[in-house]
Design an enzyme around this catalytic site. Structure first.
Site, PDB file in Angstrom:
ATOM      1  N   ASN A  30      38.906  29.041  35.019  1.00 54.44           N
ATOM      2  CA  ASN A  30      37.694  28.544  34.377  1.00 54.44           C
ATOM      3  C   ASN A  30      37.188  27.230  34.961  1.00 54.44           C
ATOM      4  OD1 ASN A  30      40.151  27.515  33.061  1.00 54.44           O
ATOM      5  ND2 ASN A  30      38.770  26.399  31.720  1.00 54.44           N
ATOM      6  N   CYS A  78      36.705  22.612  26.919  1.00 50.11           N
ATOM      7  CA  CYS A  78      37.704  22.450  25.864  1.00 50.11           C
ATOM      8  C   CYS A  78      38.426  21.108  25.964  1.00 50.11           C
ATOM      9  CB  CYS A  78      38.719  23.585  25.926  1.00 50.11           C
ATOM     10  SG  CYS A  78      37.962  25.214  25.807  1.00 50.11           S
ATOM     11  N   THR A  87      37.763  40.732   7.501  1.00 47.20           N
ATOM     12  CA  THR A  87      36.526  41.511   7.549  1.00 47.20           C
ATOM     13  C   THR A  87      35.775  41.236   8.848  1.00 47.20           C
ATOM     14  OG1 THR A  87      36.342  41.430   5.140  1.00 47.20           O
ATOM     15  CG2 THR A  87      34.352  41.991   6.375  1.00 47.20           C
ATOM     16  N   HIS A 139      31.028  35.100  24.341  1.00 48.00           N
ATOM     17  CA  HIS A 139      30.030  34.102  24.715  1.00 48.00           C
ATOM     18  C   HIS A 139      30.101  33.685  26.179  1.00 48.00           C
ATOM     19  CE1 HIS A 139      32.240  30.118  24.815  1.00 48.00           C
ATOM     20  NE2 HIS A 139      33.141  30.846  24.209  1.00 48.00           N
TER      21      HIS A 139
END
Length: 369
Positions: free
Chosen positions: A145, A315, A229, A192
């Site tokens: 990355n 990050c 969910t 994303h």
């Protein structure tokens, strides 16, 4: 504004946005059902989820099970903490892998971090020396990355297979951008990073691979592995982004090659970090050392606020520490702190590259005066 931070996140594609709007729901809509409910609205939502699952899985190799997660970090943690045996990984991996070390060691297992070669690729000789019959899993990126380098995945898989170990591939930076053809046991991806929505990713589990131990307990959704969910809206957006990536993959790869050629020429007076040959060409990680030392990246960002770029992983931004990836390939602190990462892709134009190069170059030269 010029956006050149595609490794951090990508713009939501129109196809994903349209698919998501259908499932936002509302009191006058029939598209807000719980996909785990048995009534008609629930079945409608469940059908949308399963369509998305098929679309996301279509870009991954072979037969297997695709489990939706909150993102690649959850997918990676699920495998590393849920597969028995010692763990081996590499020094340039994402924090989602490296920061599992303490948790793994608390389970009484060994967590080994191996070096990479100076061009940023996994050190296969080191892996061959380190892997043992006690190794349960080798975790490795497809594309880094920060520096965009490809690891030699086939060699990693071959050594793991010989030792009886499983392989987890972090394919976040590869998925939807290049064909993902590695014969891994587990693949982690994130929506994303391929023009889908934030907040959803997936774990792909090969048909012959054991299911990891359950990390999130509850209702037993997602093949009993990941309770909670599901959001039909996020799933639909991910599925639409995956379909758009599949439909336009060849064109996008050609577009990125044109951008790469233009960027390499425009930034010819900067030094490339990582392999020039074995890398994804949508990532340009470069450094500039001037007469007075390395470029001050914080000042560069302040002077070029209209350009969205990075000094490393999003990050880890703001930590003040030099990139662990750049340190792992042998750069000094000064060299690492004088490096920038430019990421480009589907919606980047050649004009974006040329304008950014002119502005960044002028601001960097100003620092030499």
């Amino acid at each position: 504004m010029i956006y050149l931070d595609y490794q951090a996140t990508t713009p939501l594609c129109p196809e994903a946005r349209e698919a998501m709007l259908r499932w936002l729901g509302g009191p006058d809509s029939d598209a807000f059902g719980n996909p785990h409910s048995p009534h008609r609205m629930g079945r409608m939502a469940a059908a949308a989820v399963e369509t998305a699952r098929e679309r996301v899985a279509a870009l991954l190799p072979g037969s297997g099970t695709l489990v939706f997660t909150s993102g690649a970090t959850e997918a990676i943690n699920t495998v590393i903490l849920g597969i028995p045996g010692d763990i081996i990984t590499f020094a340039t991996e994402h924090a989602a892998v490296l920061d599992c070390a303490r948790a793994v060691e608390a389970q009484g297992r060994r967590f080994t971090i191996l070096p990479v070669t100076p061009d940023g690729r996994a050190d296969i000789t080191a892996l061959e020396a380190a892997i043992t019959p006690q190794t349960g899993l080798v975790a490795v990126m497809a594309i880094n990355n920060e520096i965009g380098v490809h690891h030699p995945l086939a060699a990693v898989v071959a050594l793991a297979r010989k030792a009886g170990a499983r392989v987890l591939v972090d394919a976040v930076q590869a998925y939807g951008k290049v064909p993902v053809e590695v014969a891994a046991d587990y693949i982690a991806i994130s929506a994303h990073k391929c023009h889908g929505p934030k907040g959803i990713g997936a774990l792909w589990i090969a048909a012959d691979a054991p299911q990891p131990a359950v990390l999130i307990h509850g209702g037993g959704q997602e093949a009993g592995l990941r309770s909670g969910t599901l959001s039909p809206m996020l799933c639909a957006g991910f599925g639409a982004a995956a379909q758009a990536a599949q439909d336009g993959l060849s064109d996008q790869m050609l577009h990125v090659e044109r951008l790469w050629s233009a960027a390499r020429e425009a930034f010819s007076d900067w030094e490339l970090n990582g392999s020039a040959a074995d890398r994804w060409h949508g990532n340009l990680n470069i450094r500039r050392m001037g007469a007075g030392g390395g470029v001050d990246v914080a000042r560069l960002m302040s002077d070029c606020r209209q350009i969205m770029f990075s000094a490393g992983s999003a990050c880890a931004s703001g930590s003040g520490r030099p990139s662990h990836v750049l340190k792992a390939i042998g750069l000094s602190d000064a060299e690492a702190k004088s490096s920038i990462r430019l990421g480009f892709g589907r919606y980047t134009t050649l004009q974006d590259i040329e304008t950014a190069a002119a502005l960044l170059g002028a601001a960097a030269r100003e620092q030499d005066l």
